[in-house]
Design a protein around this motif. Sequence first.
Motif, PDB file in Angstrom:
ATOM      1  N   GLU A 112      26.462  20.232  70.934  1.00 59.71           N
ATOM      2  CA  GLU A 112      25.446  20.978  70.189  1.00 59.71           C
ATOM      3  C   GLU A 112      24.647  20.001  69.333  1.00 59.71           C
ATOM      4  OE1 GLU A 112      26.605  24.832  68.328  1.00 59.71           O
ATOM      5  OE2 GLU A 112      28.596  24.266  69.054  1.00 59.71           O
ATOM      6  N   LEU A 113      25.316  18.955  68.871  1.00 64.85           N
ATOM      7  CA  LEU A 113      24.655  17.831  68.214  1.00 64.85           C
ATOM      8  C   LEU A 113      24.802  16.625  69.150  1.00 64.85           C
ATOM      9  CD1 LEU A 113      25.826  18.159  64.488  1.00 64.85           C
ATOM     10  CD2 LEU A 113      23.490  18.432  65.366  1.00 64.85           C
ATOM     11  N   PRO A 114      23.865  16.421  70.058  1.00 65.22           N
ATOM     12  CA  PRO A 114      23.986  15.335  71.022  1.00 65.22           C
ATOM     13  C   PRO A 114      23.709  13.969  70.397  1.00 65.22           C
ATOM     14  CG  PRO A 114      21.969  16.556  71.391  1.00 65.22           C
ATOM     15  CD  PRO A 114      22.692  17.272  70.296  1.00 65.22           C
ATOM     16  N   PRO A 115      24.039  12.907  71.111  1.00 70.12           N
ATOM     17  CA  PRO A 115      23.791  11.550  70.605  1.00 70.12           C
ATOM     18  C   PRO A 115      22.346  11.349  70.160  1.00 70.12           C
ATOM     19  CG  PRO A 115      25.169  11.440  72.544  1.00 70.12           C
ATOM     20  CD  PRO A 115      24.734  12.876  72.408  1.00 70.12           C
ATOM     21  N   GLN A 116      22.204  10.630  69.045  1.00 67.47           N
ATOM     22  CA  GLN A 116      20.940  10.234  68.426  1.00 67.47           C
ATOM     23  C   GLN A 116      20.224  11.366  67.687  1.00 67.47           C
ATOM     24  OE1 GLN A 116      18.953   7.814  71.622  1.00 67.47           O
ATOM     25  NE2 GLN A 116      19.315   6.182  70.134  1.00 67.47           N
ATOM     26  N   THR A 117      20.904  12.508  67.531  1.00 68.39           N
ATOM     27  CA  THR A 117      20.354  13.567  66.688  1.00 68.39           C
ATOM     28  C   THR A 117      20.388  13.118  65.225  1.00 68.39           C
ATOM     29  OG1 THR A 117      21.162  15.287  68.176  1.00 68.39           O
ATOM     30  CG2 THR A 117      20.633  15.955  65.927  1.00 68.39           C
ATOM     31  N   LYS A 118      19.272  13.279  64.520  1.00 64.83           N
ATOM     32  CA  LYS A 118      19.250  12.960  63.101  1.00 64.83           C
ATOM     33  C   LYS A 118      19.908  14.092  62.315  1.00 64.83           C
ATOM     34  CE  LYS A 118      15.284   9.849  62.890  1.00 64.83           C
ATOM     35  NZ  LYS A 118      13.987   9.542  62.228  1.00 64.83           N
ATOM     36  N   ILE A 119      20.664  13.711  61.287  1.00 60.86           N
ATOM     37  CA  ILE A 119      21.408  14.689  60.503  1.00 60.86           C
ATOM     38  C   ILE A 119      21.436  14.215  59.054  1.00 60.86           C
ATOM     39  CG2 ILE A 119      23.587  13.558  61.179  1.00 60.86           C
ATOM     40  CD1 ILE A 119      24.945  16.287  60.987  1.00 60.86           C
ATOM     41  N   SER A 120      21.188  15.114  58.117  1.00 59.12           N
ATOM     42  CA  SER A 120      21.117  14.705  56.714  1.00 59.12           C
ATOM     43  C   SER A 120      22.162  15.420  55.869  1.00 59.12           C
ATOM     44  CB  SER A 120      19.723  14.980  56.138  1.00 59.12           C
ATOM     45  OG  SER A 120      19.553  16.351  55.872  1.00 59.12           O
ATOM     46  N   ALA A 149      21.795  16.429  52.821  1.00 57.82           N
ATOM     47  CA  ALA A 149      21.173  17.518  52.067  1.00 57.82           C
ATOM     48  C   ALA A 149      21.057  18.783  52.914  1.00 57.82           C
ATOM     49  CB  ALA A 149      19.792  17.083  51.580  1.00 57.82           C
ATOM     50  N   GLU A 150      20.628  18.623  54.148  1.00 55.49           N
ATOM     51  CA  GLU A 150      20.431  19.799  54.998  1.00 55.49           C
ATOM     52  C   GLU A 150      21.755  20.450  55.361  1.00 55.49           C
ATOM     53  OE1 GLU A 150      17.606  21.119  58.739  1.00 55.49           O
ATOM     54  OE2 GLU A 150      17.934  18.995  58.331  1.00 55.49           O
ATOM     55  N   VAL A 151      22.768  19.624  55.688  1.00 55.40           N
ATOM     56  CA  VAL A 151      24.081  20.177  56.016  1.00 55.40           C
ATOM     57  C   VAL A 151      24.677  20.878  54.803  1.00 55.40           C
ATOM     58  CG1 VAL A 151      26.462  19.577  56.622  1.00 55.40           C
ATOM     59  CG2 VAL A 151      24.567  18.544  57.883  1.00 55.40           C
ATOM     60  N   ALA A 152      24.570  20.252  53.617  1.00 58.24           N
ATOM     61  CA  ALA A 152      25.103  20.858  52.389  1.00 58.24           C
ATOM     62  C   ALA A 152      24.451  22.218  52.129  1.00 58.24           C
ATOM     63  CB  ALA A 152      24.878  19.924  51.209  1.00 58.24           C
ATOM     64  N   LYS A 153      23.144  22.292  52.319  1.00 57.39           N
ATOM     65  CA  LYS A 153      22.432  23.549  52.083  1.00 57.39           C
ATOM     66  C   LYS A 153      22.881  24.627  53.059  1.00 57.39           C
ATOM     67  CE  LYS A 153      17.749  25.500  51.852  1.00 57.39           C
ATOM     68  NZ  LYS A 153      16.296  25.210  51.980  1.00 57.39           N
ATOM     69  N   GLY A 170      19.319  17.392  69.635  1.00 55.06           N
ATOM     70  CA  GLY A 170      19.542  18.628  68.921  1.00 55.06           C
ATOM     71  C   GLY A 170      18.701  18.701  67.657  1.00 55.06           C
ATOM     72  N   ASN A 171      18.788  19.799  66.974  1.00 55.24           N
ATOM     73  CA  ASN A 171      18.043  20.008  65.742  1.00 55.24           C
ATOM     74  C   ASN A 171      18.956  20.700  64.750  1.00 55.24           C
ATOM     75  OD1 ASN A 171      16.358  20.964  63.692  1.00 55.24           O
ATOM     76  ND2 ASN A 171      14.600  21.063  65.069  1.00 55.24           N
ATOM     77  N   VAL A 172      19.249  20.009  63.650  1.00 58.66           N
ATOM     78  CA  VAL A 172      20.171  20.563  62.666  1.00 58.66           C
ATOM     79  C   VAL A 172      19.626  21.868  62.078  1.00 58.66           C
ATOM     80  CG1 VAL A 172      21.374  20.138  60.494  1.00 58.66           C
ATOM     81  CG2 VAL A 172      21.070  18.288  62.129  1.00 58.66           C
ATOM     82  N   SER A 173      18.317  21.983  61.959  1.00 53.93           N
ATOM     83  CA  SER A 173      17.721  23.198  61.389  1.00 53.93           C
ATOM     84  C   SER A 173      18.073  24.433  62.211  1.00 53.93           C
ATOM     85  CB  SER A 173      16.197  23.043  61.310  1.00 53.93           C
ATOM     86  OG  SER A 173      15.844  21.971  60.468  1.00 53.93           O
ATOM     87  N   ASP A 174      18.214  24.255  63.526  1.00 54.75           N
ATOM     88  CA  ASP A 174      18.511  25.387  64.411  1.00 54.75           C
ATOM     89  C   ASP A 174      20.008  25.579  64.635  1.00 54.75           C
ATOM     90  OD1 ASP A 174      15.797  25.747  64.722  1.00 54.75           O
ATOM     91  OD2 ASP A 174      15.688  24.436  66.482  1.00 54.75           O
ATOM     92  N   LEU A 175      20.817  24.711  64.049  1.00 57.13           N
ATOM     93  CA  LEU A 175      22.253  24.718  64.316  1.00 57.13           C
ATOM     94  C   LEU A 175      22.945  25.798  63.502  1.00 57.13           C
ATOM     95  CD1 LEU A 175      24.359  23.022  65.931  1.00 57.13           C
ATOM     96  CD2 LEU A 175      24.766  21.759  63.813  1.00 57.13           C
TER      97      LEU A 175
END
Length: 241
Positions: A41-49, A51-55, A7-12
Amino acid sequence: MDHTELGNVSDLSLPVIQHETQPSVSDQVFNALQQRILSLELPPQTKISEAEVAKKMGVSRQPVREAFKHLAKLGFLQIRPQSGTTVSLISEEAVLRARFIRTALEVKTCRTACAVSTPASLAPLHALIARQKEAVEAQDRNMFHALDEQFHIAICSLAGAPFVWDLIHESKAHMDRIRMLSLTAVSQKFALQEHINILDAITAGDADAAEEAMTEHLFRIVVLIDEAKKQRHSFFQRTET
């Protein structure tokens, strides 16, 4: 690994947090992220930060950090200071542990429900079966998954033990990723028939049959693990040989 699966947190899509509502901001972040991990939607091994989630959620990093720690404690995130945070691989051991807990508790609620049920108290369960049939016909797996959970919650409530679901909820989450991986039209029909068997036994007041039907229903996760591993082997932790 096929990186197209990640997955991609930017597109989530994530909700903007309401700061003055309950539960706490940290709990809201936790619930939003866990839901997306369980739905894949966030599959295994997806990188997640943090800072990005907070924003994206309109909060400071502190509640996100707390949510990350909670998710890591439950086994859904891996936090590595040097390499970042990723969604954890699926642990077969955690899934089977959750099945054991669910079976022990839900067999008891089924047996109790058999002893206390009345035609009026069974009406919500029959209504849920009818809605599950509609979801199967519409091939709406998300709706079926939600109705599946409501069915089990309703049995706990019928037994006079709604608190049992609170005990089950966190551990069963490990089962949910497997179910979402394997929730096909065929598997939905199997689950629906198993729910019907459970309800028939409770309606008849047959505690032994209810126990057998619930045990069989929850044991099927073992089969689903094997099917899911064939489809998405890279999503699973390697087992020691």
